[in-house]
Design a protein around this motif. Structure first.
Motif, PDB file in Angstrom:
ATOM      1  N   ILE A   1       0.852  -1.186   0.000  1.00 22.82           N
ATOM      2  CA  ILE A   1       0.000   0.000   0.000  1.00 22.82           C
ATOM      3  C   ILE A   1       0.886   1.233   0.000  1.00 22.82           C
ATOM      4  N   GLY A   2       0.339   2.358  -0.413  1.00 19.77           N
ATOM      5  CA  GLY A   2       1.112   3.593  -0.388  1.00 19.77           C
ATOM      6  C   GLY A   2       0.703   4.555  -1.477  1.00 19.77           C
TER       7      GLY A   2
ATOM      8  N   GLY B   1       0.028  10.458  -6.740  1.00 14.87           N
ATOM      9  CA  GLY B   1      -0.199  11.055  -5.434  1.00 14.87           C
ATOM     10  C   GLY B   1      -1.396  10.496  -4.696  1.00 14.87           C
ATOM     11  N   GLU B   2      -1.913   9.339  -5.153  1.00 14.65           N
ATOM     12  CA  GLU B   2      -3.079   8.721  -4.518  1.00 14.65           C
ATOM     13  C   GLU B   2      -2.627   7.602  -3.573  1.00 14.65           C
TER      14      GLU B   2
ATOM     15  N   MET C   1      -1.389  -0.978  -3.937  1.00 13.45           N
ATOM     16  CA  MET C   1      -0.583  -1.070  -5.154  1.00 13.45           C
ATOM     17  C   MET C   1      -0.364  -2.519  -5.584  1.00 13.45           C
ATOM     18  N   LYS C   2      -0.491  -3.424  -4.623  1.00 11.68           N
ATOM     19  CA  LYS C   2      -0.336  -4.859  -4.915  1.00 11.68           C
ATOM     20  C   LYS C   2      -1.130  -5.641  -3.875  1.00 11.68           C
ATOM     21  N   GLU C   3      -1.950  -6.558  -4.306  1.00 16.16           N
ATOM     22  CA  GLU C   3      -2.683  -7.416  -3.380  1.00 16.16           C
ATOM     23  C   GLU C   3      -1.743  -8.476  -2.824  1.00 16.16           C
ATOM     24  N   GLY C   4      -2.062  -8.979  -1.629  1.00 16.50           N
ATOM     25  CA  GLY C   4      -1.206  -9.982  -1.007  1.00 16.50           C
ATOM     26  C   GLY C   4      -1.988 -11.144  -0.441  1.00 16.50           C
ATOM     27  N   ASN C   5      -1.272 -12.194  -0.068  1.00 18.33           N
ATOM     28  CA  ASN C   5      -1.938 -13.367   0.490  1.00 18.33           C
ATOM     29  C   ASN C   5      -1.173 -13.970   1.678  1.00 18.33           C
ATOM     30  N   ASN C   6      -0.266 -13.181   2.267  1.00 21.24           N
ATOM     31  CA  ASN C   6       0.413 -13.678   3.464  1.00 21.24           C
ATOM     32  C   ASN C   6       0.219 -12.716   4.628  1.00 21.24           C
ATOM     33  N   GLU C   7       1.032 -12.843   5.656  1.00 24.36           N
ATOM     34  CA  GLU C   7       0.826 -12.076   6.892  1.00 24.36           C
ATOM     35  C   GLU C   7       1.434 -10.687   6.866  1.00 24.36           C
ATOM     36  N   PHE C   8       2.077 -10.290   5.761  1.00 32.48           N
ATOM     37  CA  PHE C   8       2.773  -9.010   5.730  1.00 32.48           C
ATOM     38  C   PHE C   8       2.062  -7.940   4.899  1.00 32.48           C
TER      39      PHE C   8
END
Length: 226
Positions: A76-77, A82-83, A87-94
């Motif tokens: 995320i970020g 500037g939005e 930015m990337k989906e994830g599937n672990n604990e981080f």
């Protein structure tokens, strides 16, 4: 006697020549070493590029995460527009918080997803114009009331540095280093045995002791000290 003097002179010439050859060889070797270093440095510098695309923001941010977990991290970020977005989906604990391209230097953070409510609350309060001290006090009260929670042992990995150039082949940011934060809410030096200030680089110490934000801090040895 004349033969002896001639022998001394000849020996002196040999020693002088040998010493001169050694000095010349040492100078040549030193010159070669400096040339190799310079060529390597130039090659590295030519590889470096600015972090000026969303893809570059993502790949450099992931360097904050453990290598074996990067592919499954959510990122995320702020994007280049500037939005603040996923930015990337994830599937672990981080969860990885990417560097803000509109700020000086580089700073990306990776943390356990259980910390997201705490982190999100901090971002919301900052966006509302609250100062660092106000954010600290508000989250302290919300932790004590049970509105917020930090799991003891939750870890934050911070990848940071003063530069904003990176190597596209390795995704490493020039000069960036990792430091680690292990959250230990309300821990003290008495309960942990840790000092409240750093004793030496790479040694753990306890920051914000006795508060909701008490954490073990492990900062790196500066690169130029090696």
């Amino acid at each position: 006697m004349k033969h002896i003097m001639t022998a001394f002179v000849f020996t002196g010439i040999l020693i002088s020549c040998s010493s001169s050859d050694k000095t010349k060889t040492a100078i040549q070797e030193s010159s070669k070493t400096e040339t190799v270093k310079e060529n390597t440095s130039n090659k590295i510098n030519k590889q470096l590029k600015p972090i000026d695309t969303d893809a570059a923001i993502i790949t450099t941010a992931l360097m904050a995460a453990p290598e074996e977990s990067r592919s499954g991290c959510k990122v995320i970020g702020y994007n280049m527009a500037g939005e603040f977005v996923t930015m990337k989906e994830g599937n672990n604990e981080f969860i990885v918080l990417a560097d803000n391209p509109n700020q000086d230097g580089f700073s990306a953070a990776c943390y356990h997803n259980s910390l997201e409510p705490f982190m999100a609350r901090g971002r919301a309060l900052k966006a509302a114009g609250k100062t660092r001290q106000e954010i600290f006090a508000i989250r302290e009260a919300e932790m004590k009331s049970g509105q917020l929670k930090i799991t003891t042992g939750s870890t934050l990995h911070i990848y940071y540095g003063a530069k904003t150039m990176y190597d596209p082949e390795t995704s490493k940011v020039k000069g960036a280093q990792l430091r680690y934060v292990v959250y230990m809410p309300y821990a003290t030096k008495e309960s942990t045995g840790l000092p409240e200030s750093p004793v030496a680089p790479n040694h753990p110490w306890l920051m914000n002791p006795g508060t909701h934000k008490a954490h073990i801090m492990i900062s790196p040895v500066p690169e130029d000290s090696h």
